[in-house]
Design an enzyme around this catalytic site. Structure first.
Site, PDB file in Angstrom:
ATOM      1  N   CYS A  90       0.848  -1.195   0.000  1.00 53.29           N
ATOM      2  CA  CYS A  90       0.000   0.000   0.000  1.00 53.29           C
ATOM      3  C   CYS A  90       0.878   1.238   0.000  1.00 53.29           C
ATOM      4  CB  CYS A  90      -0.886  -0.012   1.249  1.00 53.29           C
ATOM      5  SG  CYS A  90      -1.944   1.434   1.395  1.00 53.29           S
ATOM      6  N   GLU A 102      -8.829  -0.717  -2.434  1.00 58.68           N
ATOM      7  CA  GLU A 102      -9.172   0.719  -2.486  1.00 58.68           C
ATOM      8  C   GLU A 102     -10.523   0.991  -1.825  1.00 58.68           C
ATOM      9  OE1 GLU A 102      -6.736   2.466  -3.151  1.00 58.68           O
ATOM     10  OE2 GLU A 102      -5.538   0.977  -4.217  1.00 58.68           O
ATOM     11  N   HIS A 118     -10.055   1.398   1.745  1.00 57.52           N
ATOM     12  CA  HIS A 118      -9.617   2.755   2.106  1.00 57.52           C
ATOM     13  C   HIS A 118     -10.816   3.678   2.292  1.00 57.52           C
ATOM     14  CE1 HIS A 118      -5.272   2.778   2.013  1.00 57.52           C
ATOM     15  NE2 HIS A 118      -5.224   2.185   0.833  1.00 57.52           N
TER      16      HIS A 118
HETATM   17 ZN    ZN Z   1      -3.624   1.213  -0.045  1.00 57.44          ZN
END
Ligand code: ZN
Length: 167
Positions: A92, A135, A138
């Protein structure tokens, strides 16, 4: 050329906050998408979410072409179905220097909108499917290190602590 924006790094608390759905498909959103893509292309990454550059909105971009020619934009993405689970290695941009094995679906269906507000549905497999889940995590304030085994998380916390104290 759009300037790139700094990528927030663990343990920045903004990476832990859930992002809000996008309701206005306007110039601000277009600018955010441009910033996300130019920032992504300044790295060796294949995906980037808006909260990683400090914009807590449900927007993510990916490009799996390897040469920056196939940008994909997902606004308000929703994963509709997951299949073909397996262990995959992830890293990441917000957790530099760490890789780890994560349990993920390698096939999924996603519904989202593009930057103009047009809805679409895609079937993703393999790396694009894995990246999209990473993602979307996130956007929910979740990091891939949350999905690693306990001992691995301890090690990452210890390293981040050292970095913070030592500069
Ligand atoms: Zn990430």
């Amino acid at each position: 050329m759009t300037p790139t924006r700094p990528i927030l790094e663990y343990p920045d608390p903004r990476l832990r906050r859930p992002s809000a759905p996008v309701s206005a498909f306007d110039d601000d959103l277009a600018r955010l998408v441009e910033d996300l893509l130019s920032t992504l292309y300044s790295t060796s990454g294949i995906g980037l979410s808006a909260p990683q550059i400090g914009a807590l909105q449900r927007v993510l971009v990916m490009d799996h072409s390897g040469d920056g020619t196939a940008p994909e934009v997902y606004v308000n993405p929703e994963i509709l179905g997951r299949a073909a689970f397996g262990i995959v290695e992830e890293s990441c941009l917000s957790v530099p220097g760490i890789t780890g094995n994560v349990f993920r679906a390698t096939r999924l269906r996603v519904r989202a909108r593009d930057q103009h507000g047009t809805p679409f549905e895609h079937e993703l497999t393999d790396m694009p499917a894995v990246c999209l889940q990473h993602e979307v995590d996130h956007l929910n304030g979740k990091l891939f290190i949350d999905r690693l085994w306990f001992w691995r998380r301890l090690l990452i916390r210890a390293r981040a602590g050292r970095k913070k104290r030592g500069g």
